[in-house]
Design an enzyme around this catalytic site. Structure first.
Site, short mmCIF file in Angstrom:
data_model
loop_
_atom_site.label_atom_id
_atom_site.label_comp_id
_atom_site.label_asym_id
_atom_site.label_seq_id
_atom_site.Cartn_x
_atom_site.Cartn_y
_atom_site.Cartn_z
N HIS A 286 -0.38 2.72 5.52
CA HIS A 286 1.03 2.40 5.27
C HIS A 286 2.02 3.31 5.99
O HIS A 286 3.03 3.75 5.42
CB HIS A 286 1.31 2.44 3.77
CG HIS A 286 0.59 1.37 2.98
ND1 HIS A 286 0.17 0.18 3.53
CD2 HIS A 286 0.22 1.34 1.67
CE1 HIS A 286 -0.42 -0.55 2.59
NE2 HIS A 286 -0.42 0.12 1.46
N GLU B 220 0.86 -8.89 0.06
CA GLU B 220 1.58 -8.26 1.17
C GLU B 220 1.35 -9.07 2.44
O GLU B 220 0.25 -9.06 2.99
CB GLU B 220 1.06 -6.84 1.37
CG GLU B 220 1.09 -5.98 0.13
CD GLU B 220 0.05 -4.86 0.19
OE1 GLU B 220 -0.08 -4.20 1.22
OE2 GLU B 220 -0.64 -4.66 -0.82
N HIS C 189 5.84 -4.03 -0.50
CA HIS C 189 4.73 -3.67 -1.38
C HIS C 189 5.10 -3.85 -2.86
O HIS C 189 4.83 -2.96 -3.68
CB HIS C 189 4.30 -2.23 -1.09
CG HIS C 189 2.85 -1.97 -1.32
ND1 HIS C 189 2.25 -2.15 -2.55
CD2 HIS C 189 1.87 -1.57 -0.49
CE1 HIS C 189 0.97 -1.84 -2.45
NE2 HIS C 189 0.71 -1.49 -1.20
C1 BGC Z 1 -3.86 -1.32 -0.18
C2 BGC Z 1 -4.64 -0.53 -1.20
C3 BGC Z 1 -3.91 0.71 -1.49
C4 BGC Z 1 -2.54 0.38 -1.98
C5 BGC Z 1 -1.76 1.62 -2.20
C6 BGC Z 1 -2.53 -1.61 -0.74
O1 BGC Z 1 -1.75 -2.26 0.21
O2 BGC Z 1 -4.52 -2.48 0.19
O3 BGC Z 1 -5.93 -0.23 -0.74
O4 BGC Z 1 -4.58 1.52 -2.41
O5 BGC Z 1 -1.88 -0.41 -1.05
O6 BGC Z 1 -0.76 1.38 -3.08
#
Ligand code: BGC
Length: 369
Positions: A125, A333, A196
């Site tokens: 991310h 997402e 998210h």
């Molecule tokens: C991911 C997860 C991750 C999470 C964190 C998601 O987008 O796929 O693996 O733990 O984000 O908040």
């Protein structure tokens, strides 16, 4: 005109000004003292979205149930300071690269770029200070839209190019929250923007999402290894717990011994959308029986990460003091495939100077029987 005559006019003008800015309040201050604002968008049909200039976070999203009662259906915090703590990325804009990049490195135009390893050996991310942790500049619209802009400097979090990003949130009167992402760069770079939000259609903090029914418009997905990095294979969902082409309760097959369910600790997979053309197309539909709430996700993106909050563990207390336990929300997402910069066969996430990145995702709310 006498001063006495002017008084009503002054009152009206003051009320008008207050009304225009009443959808904005101070949410808090960053550790360096910058003011963080919270904008509340409202549709004529009563839907409400509160969005923070820090991380572009959707802090709350209130939508009606079948009786017309508004309920907040996203996880988050009442106080700004909680957003400064280590992330579950509640409601945030995620970038530059949503999802994982293996070994936190990629090569572009023969140059190797190294990123922060903030998820085991991988980058997740956008790195340690991704777009979820920066302050965006806000330009409010008519009370139903908000434009956020951010300039990510060349080299930020290891990514090349000065990247100029605009994200516009629009709340439409047909109960749709639309997110438009636009970006340009002055150097070749890679990019994968998403939001998210963690949804629980029964209401945030109201138990788990295992009884929510999900449909995903995807024949294939990208299987992962134990670090949740795609193996490169595009695998059929047929005959697996990842087949949501017909509606299934999320909890129905989540505990199965299927290798992918074990590796993901539940659902944490990128589904390749069945799509024709470049426009908005239906990716996912979620229904919740008690409230009657229905969420449809439409996108121009080629894939969607379905994540069942497997890493939430009850240690976070969110809005209204609610405890967020394992699988108390789900994320949908919209994005490109994870680790695309290291998989030339995946749709490209490269952006070059002169080109414009533009994607749109719509979260559409309604109620059913
Ligand atoms: C991911 C997860 C991750 C999470 C964190 C998601 O987008 O796929 O693996 O733990 O984000 O908040």
């Amino acid at each position: 005109m006498t001063t006495r005559n002017l008084i009503p006019l002054i009152i009206v003008l003051t009320l008008m000004t207050t009304n225009c800015s009443s959808n904005r309040r101070e949410f808090g201050k960053t550790p360096s003292g910058e003011s963080v604002e919270l904008y509340t968008l409202k549709s004529a049909t009563g839907v409400e979205a509160a969005i923070s200039t820090y991380g572009g976070v959707v802090v709350s999203l209130k939508v009606p149930d079948r009786a017309g009662a508004l309920g907040d259906i996203v996880l988050g915090f009442d106080d700004f300071r909680s957003y400064l703590l280590p992330p579950p990325y509640f409601g945030a804009i995620v970038g530059r690269y949503g999802n994982r990049i293996a070994h936190a490195a990629f090569t572009l135009d023969g140059v190797e770029y190294k990123l922060a390893k903030n998820d085991g050996d991988n980058s997740l991310h956008g790195g340690t200070r991704g777009f979820d942790k920066v302050l965006w500049k806000a330009k409010p619209g008519n009370g139903q839209s908000l434009e956020l802009t951010y300039l990510s400097k060349d080299g930020e979090e290891g990514f090349p190019g000065n990247l100029s990003v605009t994200v516009v949130y629009t709340l439409a009167d047909n109960n749709e929250l639309k997110i438009d992402y636009t970006a340009t760069t002055d150097k070749d770079t890679v990019l994968n923007l998403t939001n998210h939000s963690y949804f629980n259609l029964a209401g945030q903090g109201e138990g788990d999402i295992l009884a929510h029914q999900l449909t995903l418009n995807a024949d294939r997905y990208t299987p992962v290894d134990k670090g949740l990095i795609p193996t490169g294979e595009l695998r059929s969902v047929e005959g697996t717990p990842l087949d949501f082409r017909q509606p299934h309760a999320i909890g129905e097959r989540i505990g199965s011994g299927d290798e992918q369910m074990v590796l993901g600790r539940g659902y944490d997979h990128n589904f390749i959308l069945n799509r024709t053309g470049d426009g908005l197309s239906l990716a996912a539909k979620v229904t919740e029986a008690k409230s009657g709430r229905v969420l449809e996700v439409l996108t121009t993106e080629p894939a969607i990460q379905f994540y069942t909050g497997n890493f939430l563990d009850g240690t976070i207390r969110g809005k209204g003091g609610k405890v967020y336990g394992r699988r108390s929300a789900l994320c949908l997402e919209t994005q490109h495939y994870p680790d695309s910069p290291n998989h030339p066969a995946f749709p490209s996430t490269e952006l070059r100077p002169g080109a414009t990145y533009h994607t749109t995702t719509v979260y559409r709310f309604s109620t059913g029987s």
